[in-house]
Design a protein around this motif. Structure first.
Motif, PDB file in Angstrom:
ATOM      1  N   ARG A 265       0.838  -1.199   0.000  1.00 20.23           N
ATOM      2  CA  ARG A 265       0.000   0.000   0.000  1.00 20.23           C
ATOM      3  C   ARG A 265       0.868   1.241   0.000  1.00 20.23           C
ATOM      4  NH1 ARG A 265      -4.387  -0.363   4.399  1.00 20.23           N
ATOM      5  NH2 ARG A 265      -5.582   0.791   2.843  1.00 20.23           N
ATOM      6  N   GLN A 266       0.413   2.233  -0.757  1.00 20.77           N
ATOM      7  CA  GLN A 266       1.239   3.418  -0.971  1.00 20.77           C
ATOM      8  C   GLN A 266       1.194   4.382   0.214  1.00 20.77           C
ATOM      9  OE1 GLN A 266       0.236   5.500  -4.597  1.00 20.77           O
ATOM     10  NE2 GLN A 266       2.211   6.529  -4.671  1.00 20.77           N
ATOM     11  N   ILE A 267       2.330   4.937   0.559  1.00 25.03           N
ATOM     12  CA  ILE A 267       2.369   6.077   1.470  1.00 25.03           C
ATOM     13  C   ILE A 267       3.222   7.178   0.841  1.00 25.03           C
ATOM     14  CG2 ILE A 267       2.240   4.544   3.500  1.00 25.03           C
ATOM     15  CD1 ILE A 267       5.156   5.554   4.151  1.00 25.03           C
ATOM     16  N   GLU A 268       3.085   8.388   1.355  1.00 22.23           N
ATOM     17  CA  GLU A 268       4.008   9.464   0.995  1.00 22.23           C
ATOM     18  C   GLU A 268       4.446  10.182   2.263  1.00 22.23           C
ATOM     19  OE1 GLU A 268       2.722  10.526  -3.618  1.00 22.23           O
ATOM     20  OE2 GLU A 268       2.581  12.085  -2.105  1.00 22.23           O
TER      21      GLU A 268
END
Lengths: 463, 463
Positions: B39-42
């Motif tokens: 899952r993407q995070i920034e």
């Protein structure tokens, strides 16, 4: 345990759920821009300070994040400079580079730098973060994304019309009902001209904007307080009380501005955009889902940025109390600051952070926005995992976002993981399933279980 | 005209054509990561310097871009500090924040800071730029993107297997044939153990790596020169001449390392990953397009980063001479630097810039990568434009990326624009077409023209 690490104030981490929503916003805007023939560019986070300084006013210069030169950053600096306060002048000596403050100035720099490669008119869009050393407060961040589209090298008002269509289409896709307010700097200049008060135009628009709240008498009192003479205030009366349809307002303004060439030009421009937008959106509204935007001539719209010279616009959400969620306008000489005069442009900028808040408040995110895992295979041990792995691979090949729990942890822990991650399906294979060559597929929402072969799993989840 | 503006050395502008290709790379990696449940995070571009300093060695500290404090940045700084060279210590006083140097340390910071919200194991991916004040040179930039995926909170080697599958799947989608090299830090530690030369492991791997080029005698000479005693070099002979299949090499190494517990553990780990990867990819290879990656045990693979403790991997393109295009490994205590010990993790990082070069050299970009305009309506004047606008809107509604030339410029200029932009279709409507309620659609590739109604345009372009 040591003190928890943290991030600089005014900045944010985005976790998986937020990222899915933010990507939905950016992807929607990106695909509409592309549909209208805008092409994406990216510029570096760091620009030379000489590119940025002096472009945002004195206050803006202070809000630029400046990057300390590498190596011996004190070399060549006069010792006298190093006493007293850290001055902006000294900062400019210690730092050659700064973080971009918006996407407009880097775009102007890009156009001038690459002008030999560009075919005009150039339609570009750009979705990147910007940084400002503003005092952080609710809804104001030191790092935030801008989503800009601009056309440079064309004076045609069709560009303004198309930008309004883009706004309409984007918010239609989001399902957000909006009102687009439009005005024209030439009209404001015309007003200042006819009352002979060129420097008072901001006071005038601010006062007019308060009409609903404080009433006509108080507006007139404010105008007098701002130093506007009585005869000028008299001339302003039809403007202050401007009302009715767009056509009514334009007719009134045309009469008021009859002696101002530039003012009448502004009226013509707004009228063209309003008419063309109505013509283009009316048929396409038929049979389409979503809101449908109204476009409204609003004389009180001024917008702060000095570089606008023609039409200006701002977008308000109708169903949520929040400031402007999109804005833009025409500027006639943006590249002039980099020595390339005479290039007219017009642009818009979507406010992603505020749109995020509006979508949240109205609960408008479509279900498919999530890119979270759809299926978890439980791991009972090495042999069972080896049995499951080909099925895991097959599900992924069918496009299902699939995980196998990596460790042979207790069943309860693995199910807790599935619940916490909101994974809708869990597949299990212990001794008995393996003996039959099958899997138990559990629907985590209904609790329903079924014994099926590996090849059926993907089909059931997809249906 | 003033001097052309420029951008800081080591940074790049990306124009529309490059952006389409870069987005193709990022989108491909992103969708494969999601398929595997990552899952993407920034995280913010700026981190507190206290988060970054000391994590990349002394050299790394110097390569951090530091951000000058806002306001009076000299406040509280001892005047004596301000003479002489600009020291790292002074820089740390002038600057509280720095730009992220990689995605790994910010991720470790994220995990520790948000540990209460996270469900372990946590599978995250992150695609963002990083900044390093390296000396710019060909292929090395001061701003570049990293595309990382990591699993933390699980010791299972299944994670390593899945990361290898991800590498295989990504390069299969790109159509790039690759070899994945795998080694294990425990094996290197084991080798150092059995020859009693713990500090010489880098010299040993560097020398072994040259076997093909300089021959056995020269390798042995180099080892002696590095201060390794004759009896140790003797023990290294089977390692230097290691060859054959993965199974052969593992068998040889198992014999060599029979007295090193940690060395044998490393062998076991590599063997597990090799076997599981073979089992999982073999069936799925059937009937699939693209390369198919080989996974090769390579004892000379060491990787520079000190934090790796288990399996390490690197990916080489088979058909292009270029360095490693992807790499990664297991680390056992990354979050320990932020006071949260005992959390094991494993990750990979795709090198987007090098992958971009490989795809260019092998001309592997699919045609659909372009998001450029498909159709241009010529603008003959206000009436003609008004006639065209509904057709323009209809084509966009059908999903065709459409423009209308904004100005009623000369026909020749508009056709030049279509050519320069490589727009494949142009629609025209002058007096005669308008009289018939039609458009002339010109195929710019074949030169073919046809007179059709607005509703047919989209259908023809889509077919």
């Amino acid at each position: 345990m040591a003190q928890k690490p943290s991030i600089p104030k005014g900045t944010r981490d985005f976790g998986p759920a937020e990222m899915a929503r933010r990507n939905y916003i950016f992807d929607t805007i990106r695909s509409v821009y592309a549909l209208y023939g805008f092409r994406q560019i990216e510029t570096p986070a760091m620009e030379n300070l000489s590119t940025l300084m002096g472009k945002y006013g004195e206050e803006g210069d202070k809000l630029l994040f400046k990057i300390l030169n590498s190596g011996d950053f004190l070399r060549g600096i006069d010792a006298n400079e190093l006493s007293g306060e850290g001055s902006p002048k000294l900062a400019a000596q210690l730092c050659e580079k700064g973080l971009r403050y918006d996407l407009t100035v880097p775009f102007a720099r890009y156009v001038v730098q690459h002008r030999e490669e560009l075919t005009l008119p150039f339609r570009r869009f750009q979705i990147q973060p910007v940084w400002r050393a503003d005092r952080p407060q609710k809804g104001r961040y030191r790092e935030f994304y801008q989503c800009d589209a601009d056309v440079v090298g064309s004076d045609s008002l069709l560009n303004e019309v198309e930008l309004m269509q883009i706004v309409d289409e984007v918010f239609r896709r989001f399902g957000i009902r909006v009102c687009i307010k439009i005005n024209n700097r030439k009209i404001l200049t015309g007003i200042a001209e006819i009352i002979g008060q060129a420097d008072k135009i901001v006071d005038i628009t601010v006062a007019i904007d308060k009409l609903d709240k404080i009433g006509l008498d108080n507006v007139n009192a404010e105008l007098a307080e701002a130093g506007i003479p009585a005869d000028a205030i008299e001339k302003l009366q039809p403007i202050i009380q401007l009302s009715g349809s767009n056509a009514d307002k334009l007719a009134t303004m045309r009469a008021v501005l009859k002696d101002s060439e530039i003012g009448l030009k502004g009226i013509d421009e707004v009228e063209f955009v309003l008419n063309q937008f109505a013509a283009v959106t009316a048929p396409s509204l038929q049979g389409r889902a979503g809101g449908g935007s109204s476009l409204e001539f609003d004389l009180t719209l001024a917008r702060g940025l000095n570089y606008y010279t023609g039409c200006i616009f701002e977008v308000k959400a109708l169903d949520v109390e929040i400031g402007s969620i999109t804005g833009g306008g025409r500027y006639d000489n943006l590249t002039g600051i980099f020595g390339m005069p005479g290039l007219s442009g017009v642009g818009i900028s979507f406010g992603a952070d505020r749109i995020y808040d509006v979508l949240n408040q109205l609960d408008l995110y479509p279900k498919e926005v999530s890119t979270a895992t759809q299926l978890l295979f439980v791991n009972f041990g090495e042999a069972e995992a080896a049995y499951a792995l080909p099925a895991v691979a097959a599900c992924r090949q069918a496009g299902i976002r699939t995980e196998i729990y990596p460790d042979a942890a207790k069943m309860k822990k693995q199910m807790q993981y599935a619940n916490a991650r909101e994974i809708p399906f869990v597949a299990l294979a212990g001794e008995s399933e393996m003996a039959e060559g099958k899997f138990t597929l559990k629907n985590m929402t209904t609790g329903e279980q079924q014994l099926i072969s590996a090849s059926e799993i993907a089909r059931i989840i997809q249906s």
